[in-house]
Motif scaffolding. Structure first.
Motif, PDB file in Angstrom:
ATOM      1  N   ILE A   7       1.805  56.618   5.326  1.00 58.16           N
ATOM      2  CA  ILE A   7       2.692  57.414   6.177  1.00 58.16           C
ATOM      3  C   ILE A   7       3.786  58.017   5.313  1.00 58.16           C
ATOM      4  N   MET A   8       3.811  59.338   5.251  1.00 62.86           N
ATOM      5  CA  MET A   8       4.823  60.038   4.460  1.00 62.86           C
ATOM      6  C   MET A   8       6.114  60.106   5.270  1.00 62.86           C
ATOM      7  N   ARG A   9       7.184  59.516   4.712  1.00 62.51           N
ATOM      8  CA  ARG A   9       8.481  59.503   5.387  1.00 62.51           C
ATOM      9  C   ARG A   9       9.509  60.218   4.527  1.00 62.51           C
ATOM     10  N   VAL A  10      10.212  61.136   5.127  1.00 62.51           N
ATOM     11  CA  VAL A  10      11.314  61.800   4.440  1.00 62.51           C
ATOM     12  C   VAL A  10      12.565  61.010   4.794  1.00 62.51           C
ATOM     13  N   ALA A  11      13.123  60.325   3.793  1.00 61.03           N
ATOM     14  CA  ALA A  11      14.275  59.455   4.019  1.00 61.03           C
ATOM     15  C   ALA A  11      15.526  60.254   4.343  1.00 61.03           C
ATOM     16  N   ASP A  12      15.665  61.380   3.712  1.00 59.51           N
ATOM     17  CA  ASP A  12      16.837  62.225   3.916  1.00 59.51           C
ATOM     18  C   ASP A  12      16.360  63.673   3.777  1.00 59.51           C
ATOM     19  N   PRO A  13      16.228  64.382   4.895  1.00 58.96           N
ATOM     20  CA  PRO A  13      15.683  65.737   4.825  1.00 58.96           C
ATOM     21  C   PRO A  13      16.400  66.642   3.833  1.00 58.96           C
ATOM     22  N   SER A  14      17.711  66.513   3.694  1.00 57.98           N
ATOM     23  CA  SER A  14      18.436  67.374   2.750  1.00 57.98           C
ATOM     24  C   SER A  14      18.094  67.004   1.309  1.00 57.98           C
ATOM     25  N   CYS A  52       3.820  69.020  11.842  1.00 59.17           N
ATOM     26  CA  CYS A  52       4.698  70.166  12.030  1.00 59.17           C
ATOM     27  C   CYS A  52       6.153  69.700  12.069  1.00 59.17           C
ATOM     28  N   GLN A  53       7.047  70.659  12.078  1.00 63.62           N
ATOM     29  CA  GLN A  53       8.471  70.352  12.107  1.00 63.62           C
ATOM     30  C   GLN A  53       8.836  69.570  13.371  1.00 63.62           C
ATOM     31  N   PRO A  54       9.899  68.752  13.308  1.00 64.23           N
ATOM     32  CA  PRO A  54      10.267  67.940  14.469  1.00 64.23           C
ATOM     33  C   PRO A  54      10.629  68.773  15.699  1.00 64.23           C
ATOM     34  N   GLU A  55      11.008  70.015  15.502  1.00 63.00           N
ATOM     35  CA  GLU A  55      11.335  70.872  16.638  1.00 63.00           C
ATOM     36  C   GLU A  55      10.131  71.096  17.540  1.00 63.00           C
ATOM     37  N   ASP A  56       8.928  70.916  16.978  1.00 65.65           N
ATOM     38  CA  ASP A  56       7.698  71.127  17.731  1.00 65.65           C
ATOM     39  C   ASP A  56       7.221  69.863  18.441  1.00 65.65           C
ATOM     40  N   GLY A  57       7.953  68.768  18.308  1.00 67.05           N
ATOM     41  CA  GLY A  57       7.521  67.502  18.886  1.00 67.05           C
ATOM     42  C   GLY A  57       8.490  66.968  19.908  1.00 67.05           C
ATOM     43  N   PHE A  58       8.258  65.737  20.300  1.00 67.56           N
ATOM     44  CA  PHE A  58       9.125  65.069  21.264  1.00 67.56           C
ATOM     45  C   PHE A  58       9.001  63.568  21.087  1.00 67.56           C
ATOM     46  N   VAL A  59       9.950  62.846  21.665  1.00 68.17           N
ATOM     47  CA  VAL A  59       9.968  61.384  21.631  1.00 68.17           C
ATOM     48  C   VAL A  59       9.943  60.882  23.063  1.00 68.17           C
ATOM     49  N   VAL A  60       9.149  59.854  23.324  1.00 70.30           N
ATOM     50  CA  VAL A  60       9.135  59.210  24.627  1.00 70.30           C
ATOM     51  C   VAL A  60       9.817  57.864  24.465  1.00 70.30           C
ATOM     52  N   ASP A  61      10.928  57.676  25.168  1.00 70.03           N
ATOM     53  CA  ASP A  61      11.736  56.451  25.077  1.00 70.03           C
ATOM     54  C   ASP A  61      11.412  55.574  26.284  1.00 70.03           C
ATOM     55  N   PHE A  62      10.898  54.376  26.014  1.00 64.91           N
ATOM     56  CA  PHE A  62      10.471  53.476  27.076  1.00 64.91           C
ATOM     57  C   PHE A  62      11.558  52.467  27.472  1.00 64.91           C
ATOM     58  N   ASP A  63      12.825  52.729  27.086  1.00 65.20           N
ATOM     59  CA  ASP A  63      13.917  51.840  27.471  1.00 65.20           C
ATOM     60  C   ASP A  63      14.283  51.983  28.940  1.00 65.20           C
ATOM     61  N   SER A  64      13.796  53.027  29.602  1.00 58.17           N
ATOM     62  CA  SER A  64      14.104  53.210  31.017  1.00 58.17           C
ATOM     63  C   SER A  64      12.809  53.419  31.791  1.00 58.17           C
ATOM     64  N   PRO A  73      14.603  68.590  17.624  1.00 60.70           N
ATOM     65  CA  PRO A  73      14.644  67.600  16.541  1.00 60.70           C
ATOM     66  C   PRO A  73      15.351  66.328  16.995  1.00 60.70           C
ATOM     67  N   TYR A  74      15.137  65.279  16.249  1.00 60.57           N
ATOM     68  CA  TYR A  74      15.600  63.958  16.645  1.00 60.57           C
ATOM     69  C   TYR A  74      16.856  63.609  15.869  1.00 60.57           C
ATOM     70  N   VAL A  75      18.000  63.948  16.441  1.00 57.64           N
ATOM     71  CA  VAL A  75      19.253  63.745  15.721  1.00 57.64           C
ATOM     72  C   VAL A  75      19.522  62.284  15.420  1.00 57.64           C
ATOM     73  N   GLU A  76      18.982  61.362  16.217  1.00 55.32           N
ATOM     74  CA  GLU A  76      19.227  59.941  15.974  1.00 55.32           C
ATOM     75  C   GLU A  76      18.317  59.367  14.900  1.00 55.32           C
ATOM     76  N   ALA A  77      17.312  60.121  14.510  1.00 51.91           N
ATOM     77  CA  ALA A  77      16.375  59.611  13.508  1.00 51.91           C
ATOM     78  C   ALA A  77      16.987  59.662  12.116  1.00 51.91           C
ATOM     79  N   LYS A  78      16.831  58.574  11.380  1.00 49.55           N
ATOM     80  CA  LYS A  78      17.291  58.533   9.994  1.00 49.55           C
ATOM     81  C   LYS A  78      16.184  59.004   9.063  1.00 49.55           C
ATOM     82  N   GLU A  79      14.942  58.880   9.504  1.00 52.12           N
ATOM     83  CA  GLU A  79      13.798  59.294   8.695  1.00 52.12           C
ATOM     84  C   GLU A  79      12.830  60.056   9.588  1.00 52.12           C
ATOM     85  N   LEU A  80      12.107  60.976   8.979  1.00 53.27           N
ATOM     86  CA  LEU A  80      11.107  61.732   9.714  1.00 53.27           C
ATOM     87  C   LEU A  80       9.733  61.499   9.087  1.00 53.27           C
ATOM     88  N   PHE A  81       8.712  61.358   9.923  1.00 55.88           N
ATOM     89  CA  PHE A  81       7.344  61.265   9.432  1.00 55.88           C
ATOM     90  C   PHE A  81       6.842  62.681   9.210  1.00 55.88           C
TER      91      PHE A  81
END
Length: 152
Positions: A7-14, A52-64, A73-81
């Motif tokens: 799994i390729m993870r970008v630790a810090d996009p910048s 693809c870029q994170p703008e093209d995706g979504f996250v499903v949060d099962f906490d509720s 994009p996922y501002v709370e994410a520290k890393e992106l796949f």
């Protein structure tokens, strides 16, 4: 033989952008293509895709309840796949060797996880039995599709 997901993870996009500054996109595609070709020629690559870029995706949060869908994009994410490979090797050491060869640079990590096999679960479980049948059905469907495509 065991399957592993790389799994390729970008630790810090910048940081990743800075590391790629001055590198032609064609060079990146060529180095990844050479790596993929090496995996294929060795007979270990089962799948691999870039994401693809994170703008093209979504996250499903099962906490509720019901789960909440948040668009990227996922501002709370520290890393992106950014992509993945699935390889099949004879040992974890061989998987490590292939992972080390991946043409990635600073700001990028490669997480490697073994993919569960059906043998990892109790064979007498009815859901495991259903999974075995589902996989057999999918394999038969793929074979029929391949035969139909070859007959065109």
């Amino acid at each position: 033989m065991s399957r592993y997901m790389l799994i390729m993870r970008v630790a810090d996009p910048s940081a990743a952008e800075a590391a790629m500054a001055g590198v032609e996109f064609d060079q990146i595609i060529e180095s990844m293509g050479r790596y993929n070709e090496e995996l294929i020629k060795a007979g270990v690559m089962l799948a691999g895709e870039g994401l693809c870029q994170p703008e093209d995706g979504f996250v499903v949060d099962f906490d509720s309840d019901p789960p909440v869908v948040t668009d990227g994009p996922y501002v709370e994410a520290k890393e992106l796949f950014n992509g993945f490979w699935i390889i099949e090797t004879s040992s974890v050491e061989e998987a490590k060797q292939w992972a080390r060869k991946c043409p990635l640079g600073p700001g990028v990590k490669l997480e490697v996880r073994r993919v569960s096999e059906i043998e990892d679960f109790a064979a007498d479980n009815p859901w495991v039995q259903k999974e075995i049948q589902w996989k057999a059905d999918l394999a038969e469907k793929a074979a029929k599709t391949a035969r139909a495509a070859a007959g065109r």
